[in-house]
Design an enzyme around this catalytic site. Sequence first.
Site, mmCIF file in Angstrom:
data_model
loop_
_atom_site.group_PDB
_atom_site.id
_atom_site.type_symbol
_atom_site.label_atom_id
_atom_site.label_comp_id
_atom_site.label_asym_id
_atom_site.label_seq_id
_atom_site.Cartn_x
_atom_site.Cartn_y
_atom_site.Cartn_z
ATOM 1 N N HIS A 101 1.946 4.568 -2.906
ATOM 2 C CA HIS A 101 2.115 6.016 -2.720
ATOM 3 C C HIS A 101 3.538 6.445 -3.075
ATOM 4 C CE1 HIS A 101 -1.791 6.249 -0.967
ATOM 5 N NE2 HIS A 101 -1.465 5.660 0.174
ATOM 6 N N HIS A 120 0.833 -1.209 0.000
ATOM 7 C CA HIS A 120 0.000 0.000 0.000
ATOM 8 C C HIS A 120 0.866 1.258 0.000
ATOM 9 C CE1 HIS A 120 -3.619 2.400 0.999
ATOM 10 N NE2 HIS A 120 -2.744 3.144 1.658
ATOM 11 N N GLU A 121 1.779 1.329 0.965
ATOM 12 C CA GLU A 121 2.632 2.513 1.049
ATOM 13 C C GLU A 121 3.571 2.587 -0.143
ATOM 14 O OE1 GLU A 121 2.042 4.814 3.104
ATOM 15 O OE2 GLU A 121 0.558 3.658 4.227
#
Length: 354
Positions: A23, A19-20
């Site tokens: 980003h 997820h990170e």
Amino acid sequence: MVLYIIVGILLFGLLIAVHEGGHFLTAKLLGVQVNEFAIGMGPAIFSRQRGETKYSLRAFPVGGYCAMEGEDEETGNPRSFSSKSPWRKVIILAAGSVMNFVAGFVLVAILFASSGGYTVPVIRDFMDGFPCAGQEGLLPGDRILSVNGHKVHIYSELTAQLNAAAGSQTMDLVVEREGEKVVLDDLPLTMREYTVDGQTVTMYGIYFTVEEPSFTGLLEQSWYTCWYFAKAVWSGLVMLVSGQVGLNDMSGPVGIVSYVGEVGSQGGSIAAGLQNVCYLIALIAVNLAIMNLLPIPALDGGRIFLLIVGELWFLFFGKKIPPKYEAWIHGVGFSLLILLMVVVTFSDIWKLVK
């Protein structure tokens, strides 16, 4: 059970990293300065500075973050997040959820490919005494397309709809037969008692086809399985908002890890247990993708929502909303989410103690 819990924790941490990482990668690609990329929360166990970015692993595997320059305020840095165009911001904010969904999709595809086959909603045969076979009913080779108006793409959706209709005297089915759609209204398809291996069981009396994986079939099966996960998550949210479920039905990291151990232990063998755990982690991946896109302050969806509100405010009133107000909103939202996590965690521990 300990093995499955360890595997579950590692996979859950991997989902956070993915997820990170979404980003992080999109921020770098779109020219945003990333000050820190962290997996976990709390004190740092390990950290290393490489270029402008510090990479760290933190003590508690319950989250993570990608700290970008100028996320909550104007810094004057041309590479800050706040200086970028709205469409770049939306891509960066949504990338984490997209990566979680992709991770769930890939994991499901690997599971189906390694299993050697998957059940599809195509009728193979009937049990002795099945009352709905024939030209006016069901035939071997029929692919069930819908049950009581609800579309069916995969076997999981079919079983869910059949379970929901259990107790009904009739069902409305649409099947594909020799390339044509056939509508079967008021079909007396009910659960009956059948004899299997000398035992009496209650079931619908239909055998379904197991299909060998093909490339296109695997992609289709994995996509619709993840879509099925997404609909299940959405149904759970609707039940939560409507009050049909409460705090006792919610689970945080402690409850999830405990459930992972239980699911793994039900596999019957280590290989089957690991498959069960991976299937559950795929569901959690899709869950994270959807939850993070909800318009809740401090979540990615909340930030996207406030970004859209800010652009509309500028369009109608000719001035921007000060970044400090958005920072306050996210700060309050983050505090409430942490409080909820603490409450749910204590609830999980209490349920384990009981």
